[in-house]
Design an enzyme around this catalytic site. Structure first.
Site, PDB file in Angstrom:
ATOM      1  N   ASP A 156      78.097 -81.316  13.075  1.00 22.41           N
ATOM      2  CA  ASP A 156      78.502 -80.098  12.417  1.00 22.41           C
ATOM      3  C   ASP A 156      79.654 -80.405  11.530  1.00 22.41           C
ATOM      4  OD1 ASP A 156      80.315 -77.807  12.106  1.00 22.41           O
ATOM      5  OD2 ASP A 156      79.857 -77.032  14.223  1.00 22.41           O
ATOM      6  N   GLY A 157      79.378 -79.756  10.225  1.00 23.91           N
ATOM      7  CA  GLY A 157      80.251 -80.272   9.039  1.00 23.91           C
ATOM      8  C   GLY A 157      81.803 -80.055   9.436  1.00 23.91           C
ATOM      9  N   HIS A 213      70.537 -74.640  -6.670  1.00 20.98           N
ATOM     10  CA  HIS A 213      70.747 -76.049  -6.486  1.00 20.98           C
ATOM     11  C   HIS A 213      71.126 -76.868  -7.868  1.00 20.98           C
ATOM     12  CE1 HIS A 213      67.747 -75.791  -3.045  1.00 20.98           C
ATOM     13  NE2 HIS A 213      68.956 -76.114  -2.233  1.00 20.98           N
ATOM     14  N   GLN A 256      68.565 -72.759  15.679  1.00 26.42           N
ATOM     15  CA  GLN A 256      68.300 -71.637  14.613  1.00 26.42           C
ATOM     16  C   GLN A 256      66.528 -71.308  14.834  1.00 26.42           C
ATOM     17  OE1 GLN A 256      70.556 -72.538  10.946  1.00 26.42           O
ATOM     18  NE2 GLN A 256      69.926 -74.254  11.516  1.00 26.42           N
ATOM     19  N   GLU A 293      74.467 -82.622   8.039  1.00 27.74           N
ATOM     20  CA  GLU A 293      73.698 -81.238   8.420  1.00 27.74           C
ATOM     21  C   GLU A 293      73.730 -81.234   9.896  1.00 27.74           C
ATOM     22  OE1 GLU A 293      71.377 -78.460   6.900  1.00 27.74           O
ATOM     23  OE2 GLU A 293      71.224 -78.293   9.027  1.00 27.74           O
ATOM     24  N   ASP A 346      76.782 -76.483   1.186  1.00 28.43           N
ATOM     25  CA  ASP A 346      75.357 -75.900   0.979  1.00 28.43           C
ATOM     26  C   ASP A 346      75.157 -75.228   2.098  1.00 28.43           C
ATOM     27  OD1 ASP A 346      73.077 -74.923   0.506  1.00 28.43           O
ATOM     28  OD2 ASP A 346      72.049 -76.809   0.145  1.00 28.43           O
ATOM     29  N   SER A 347      75.665 -74.085   2.789  1.00 31.78           N
ATOM     30  CA  SER A 347      75.697 -73.600   3.972  1.00 31.78           C
ATOM     31  C   SER A 347      74.705 -72.326   4.263  1.00 31.78           C
ATOM     32  CB  SER A 347      77.017 -73.296   4.657  1.00 31.78           C
ATOM     33  OG  SER A 347      77.805 -72.335   3.682  1.00 31.78           O
ATOM     34  N   THR A 348      74.562 -72.113   5.341  1.00 30.17           N
ATOM     35  CA  THR A 348      74.077 -70.761   5.771  1.00 30.17           C
ATOM     36  C   THR A 348      74.857 -69.726   5.318  1.00 30.17           C
ATOM     37  OG1 THR A 348      74.455 -71.280   7.950  1.00 30.17           O
ATOM     38  CG2 THR A 348      72.260 -71.356   7.251  1.00 30.17           C
TER      39      THR A 348
HETATM   40  N1  SAM Z   1      70.877 -71.942  -0.034  1.00 27.86           N
HETATM   41  C1  SAM Z   1      70.897 -71.528   1.292  1.00 27.86           C
HETATM   42  C2  SAM Z   1      71.565 -70.140   1.432  1.00 27.86           C
HETATM   43  O1  SAM Z   1      72.591 -69.912   0.818  1.00 27.86           O
HETATM   44  O2  SAM Z   1      70.930 -69.338   2.198  1.00 27.86           O
HETATM   45  C3  SAM Z   1      71.570 -72.560   2.244  1.00 27.86           C
HETATM   46  C4  SAM Z   1      70.594 -73.552   2.673  1.00 27.86           C
HETATM   47  S1  SAM Z   1      70.613 -75.027   3.682  1.00 27.86           S
HETATM   48  C5  SAM Z   1      69.125 -74.540   4.449  1.00 27.86           C
HETATM   49  C6  SAM Z   1      71.805 -74.382   4.907  1.00 27.86           C
HETATM   50  C7  SAM Z   1      72.143 -75.486   6.052  1.00 27.86           C
HETATM   51  O3  SAM Z   1      73.172 -75.505   6.508  1.00 27.86           O
HETATM   52  C8  SAM Z   1      71.177 -75.216   6.918  1.00 27.86           C
HETATM   53  O4  SAM Z   1      70.034 -76.239   6.900  1.00 27.86           O
HETATM   54  C9  SAM Z   1      71.802 -75.190   8.145  1.00 27.86           C
HETATM   55  O5  SAM Z   1      71.215 -76.082   9.496  1.00 27.86           O
HETATM   56  C10 SAM Z   1      73.184 -76.052   7.857  1.00 27.86           C
HETATM   57  N2  SAM Z   1      74.362 -75.545   8.479  1.00 27.86           N
HETATM   58  C11 SAM Z   1      74.773 -74.409   9.104  1.00 27.86           C
HETATM   59  N3  SAM Z   1      75.893 -74.401   9.685  1.00 27.86           N
HETATM   60  C12 SAM Z   1      76.339 -75.797   9.754  1.00 27.86           C
HETATM   61  C13 SAM Z   1      77.073 -76.571   9.923  1.00 27.86           C
HETATM   62  N4  SAM Z   1      78.173 -76.104  10.803  1.00 27.86           N
HETATM   63  N5  SAM Z   1      77.655 -78.028   9.826  1.00 27.86           N
HETATM   64  C14 SAM Z   1      76.401 -78.497   8.991  1.00 27.86           C
HETATM   65  N6  SAM Z   1      75.355 -77.695   8.197  1.00 27.86           N
HETATM   66  C15 SAM Z   1      75.288 -76.510   8.729  1.00 27.86           C
END
Ligand code: SAM
Length: 282
Positions: free
Chosen positions: A138-139, A62, A31, A106, A156-158
């Site tokens: 990957d989750g 959080h 990203q 993550e 807690d994903s994007t």
């Molecule tokens: N609070 C935030 C929001 O809702 O905008 C989420 C914050 S946190 C930074 C989100 C994290 O999810 C990122 O670090 C990203 O790399 C991770 N992420 C995205 N897709 C993922 C996946 N498939 N498996 C594991 N982690 C993932």
């Protein structure tokens, strides 16, 4: 010189934040990661031009995704976090002395390395805690093959764009449920219903097919603009959502955690839905 950074998340609605200084702007393996300084919000982290967290309002998101399921559970020893690279969720979860192990999965090691350096006010020293089992994967792959069982699982994903998209699928939710111990709780971030209604309705449809108790709860986070944000709640133990205020207050007191948004009354009230959201959820 300051400039406006405009979030690219919605087709016809934008959030702009003035960047007094850009601390970092680079591509990770997955990203584009930017951190800049904003006078109101402090350091702001964006991934692929979408705001992820800020120093000043991160506590709301959080605290509500960590303390609410852990205190509702009442005896959580093992917690799973999917995503959460900024470390803010991990930091909140580790405040619970009863939590013996946290597995964080993550996808992007770059976000973690970067957050330890630039967002230490958010992750503090959470990544050094011996209770942490950090998995870079990957989750969706992790939950498909996970043999361990967790009392609480936090997604807690994007947003469902790019690597985060798979974390909003029925397949992922089904596999994530399999990672729960009996009486376990799954919570998810489901965006702002006013602008991202599909995220919530799709998750609720999937949760209703999977769990004896499927619900959502709300919190208002200033940088997730457009009204309250929704969190999904799934468990096979409906009693977890019906804790009395007295029980929650006792658990909160015993946990000895200082919070700025979460408290037991907010915990209970968060499940009350404005009519437009209740109608979406159905
Ligand atoms: N609070 C935030 C929001 O809702 O905008 C989420 C914050 S946190 C930074 C989100 C994290 O999810 C990122 O670090 C990203 O790399 C991770 N992420 C995205 N897709 C993922 C996946 N498939 N498996 C594991 N982690 C993932």
């Amino acid at each position: 010189m300051s400039r406006w950074l405009v979030e690219q998340l919605h087709d016809d609605f934008q959030l702009g934040l003035k960047a007094d200084k850009v601390h970092y702007d680079s591509e990770t393996e997955h990203q584009r990661l930017v951190v800049f300084e904003n006078r109101t919000f402090g350091r702001v982290l964006t991934l692929d031009n979408v705001v992820q967290t800020t120093e000043k309002d991160e506590f709301i998101y959080h605290e509500m995704l960590a303390h609410l399921p852990i205190l509702a559970h009442g005896a959580a020893r093992k917690v799973l976090i999917i995503g959460g690279g900024d470390g803010g969720m991990l930091e909140e979860v580790l405040k619970h002395r009863g939590v013996e192990k946290v597995t964080q999965v993550e996808i992007d090691a770059g976000v973690i390395d970067f957050s330890k350096q630039y967002l230490a006010s958010i992750c503090k020293d959470a990544y050094d805690d011996p209770r942490l089992d950090l998995v870079i994967a990957d989750g969706v792959d992790f939950v498909a093959s996970c043999a361990e069982r967790y009392d609480v699982a936090i997604v807690d994903s994007t947003d469902p764009i790019g690597p985060g998209e798979v974390l909003f699928t029925d397949t992922f939710y089904g596999k994530a449920k399999n990672c729960l111990a009996p009486g376990g709780i799954l919570v998810t971030q489901n965006g702002v219903p006013f602008l991202q209604g599909d995220e919530l309705t799709n998750t609720m449809r999937a949760f209703r097919a999977l769990f004896a108790d499927a619900a959502c709860y709300l919190a208002t986070v200033p940088t997730y603009a457009g009204g309250p944000m929704a969190f999904g709640w799934g468990t096979d133990d409906p009693a977890k959502r019906q804790m009395s205020l007295e029980v929650l207050e006792q658990r909160f007191r015993e946990a000895g955690i200082a919070t700025r948004y979460y408290n037991p009354a907010v915990h209970q009230a968060a499940f009350a839905l404005p009519t437009y959201i209740a109608e979406m959820v159905g």
